[in-house]
Design a protein around this motif. Structure first.
Motif, PDB file in Angstrom:
ATOM      1  N   THR A  51       0.846  -1.189   0.000  1.00  0.00           N
ATOM      2  CA  THR A  51       0.000   0.000   0.000  1.00  0.00           C
ATOM      3  C   THR A  51       0.883   1.241   0.000  1.00  0.00           C
ATOM      4  O   THR A  51       1.747   1.389   0.857  1.00  0.00           O
ATOM      5  N   ALA A  53       1.759   5.442   0.159  1.00  0.00           N
ATOM      6  CA  ALA A  53       1.343   6.669   0.843  1.00  0.00           C
ATOM      7  C   ALA A  53       2.386   7.746   0.563  1.00  0.00           C
ATOM      8  O   ALA A  53       3.544   7.447   0.272  1.00  0.00           O
ATOM      9  N   PHE A  62       5.640   8.300  -3.939  1.00  0.00           N
ATOM     10  CA  PHE A  62       5.063   7.439  -2.909  1.00  0.00           C
ATOM     11  C   PHE A  62       6.148   6.662  -2.178  1.00  0.00           C
ATOM     12  O   PHE A  62       7.253   6.488  -2.675  1.00  0.00           O
ATOM     13  N   ALA A  65       3.283   2.536   2.734  1.00  0.00           N
ATOM     14  CA  ALA A  65       2.508   3.153   3.813  1.00  0.00           C
ATOM     15  C   ALA A  65       2.911   2.618   5.188  1.00  0.00           C
ATOM     16  O   ALA A  65       2.876   3.359   6.166  1.00  0.00           O
ATOM     17  N   HIS A  83      -2.411   9.844   8.136  1.00  0.00           N
ATOM     18  CA  HIS A  83      -2.580   9.845   6.681  1.00  0.00           C
ATOM     19  C   HIS A  83      -2.035   8.567   6.043  1.00  0.00           C
ATOM     20  O   HIS A  83      -2.444   8.202   4.949  1.00  0.00           O
ATOM     21  N   ALA A  84      -1.131   7.878   6.708  1.00  0.00           N
ATOM     22  CA  ALA A  84      -0.604   6.617   6.188  1.00  0.00           C
ATOM     23  C   ALA A  84      -1.331   5.410   6.778  1.00  0.00           C
ATOM     24  O   ALA A  84      -1.362   4.354   6.151  1.00  0.00           O
ATOM     25  N   PRO A  87      -5.003   4.403   4.683  1.00  0.00           N
ATOM     26  CA  PRO A  87      -4.982   3.463   3.561  1.00  0.00           C
ATOM     27  C   PRO A  87      -4.603   2.043   3.970  1.00  0.00           C
ATOM     28  O   PRO A  87      -5.072   1.075   3.359  1.00  0.00           O
TER      29      PRO A  87
END
Length: 117
Positions: A51, A53, A62, A65, A83-84, A87
């Motif tokens: 994933t 982030a 990116f 994450a 914010h991480a 997701p």
């Protein structure tokens, strides 16, 4: 700052290594765990490792994450890591839903009626 080709190569190496590790773990556990548990491990591992982030505001590249969340949590606190983490939670939820759908459809064991052979 790294150049665009270096970033792309590093990202592909990271994703390839993560995928290889997940497939190796899936294969290694084939006789120990049931297929549903192995698929859950594979999909949850993919959610955690793959994933993406943004590391922080103003950056157009990116990072994984999980790494971003760990660094932000350790350096700036839980609010900065939110914010991480969002997701990651969404990807883990999706992995759980897909595993449940697999369990209900593809990985369903045939039930035999009493007396059937």
């Amino acid at each position: 700052m790294t150049e665009q080709p270096d970033y792309l190569i590093a990202t592909l190496v990271y994703l390839g290594t993560a995928l290889l590790a997940l497939v190796a773990m899936f294969w290694w556990l084939r006789r120990v765990w049931s297929p549903a548990w192995r698929w859950l491990l594979l999909l949850a591992g993919a959610a955690l490792l793959m994933t993406p982030a943004y590391p922080y505001e103003g950056v157009d590249t990116f990072a994984p994450a999980l790494i971003v969340a760990a660094f932000q949590l350790l350096t700036a606190g839980p609010e900065a890591a939110a914010h991480a983490v969002r997701p990651l939670v969404a990807a883990l939820g999706l992995a759980l839903v897909v595993t449940l759908l697999l369990r209900i459809t593809v990985l369903r064991r045939a039930r035999h009626a009493p007396g059937d052979q």
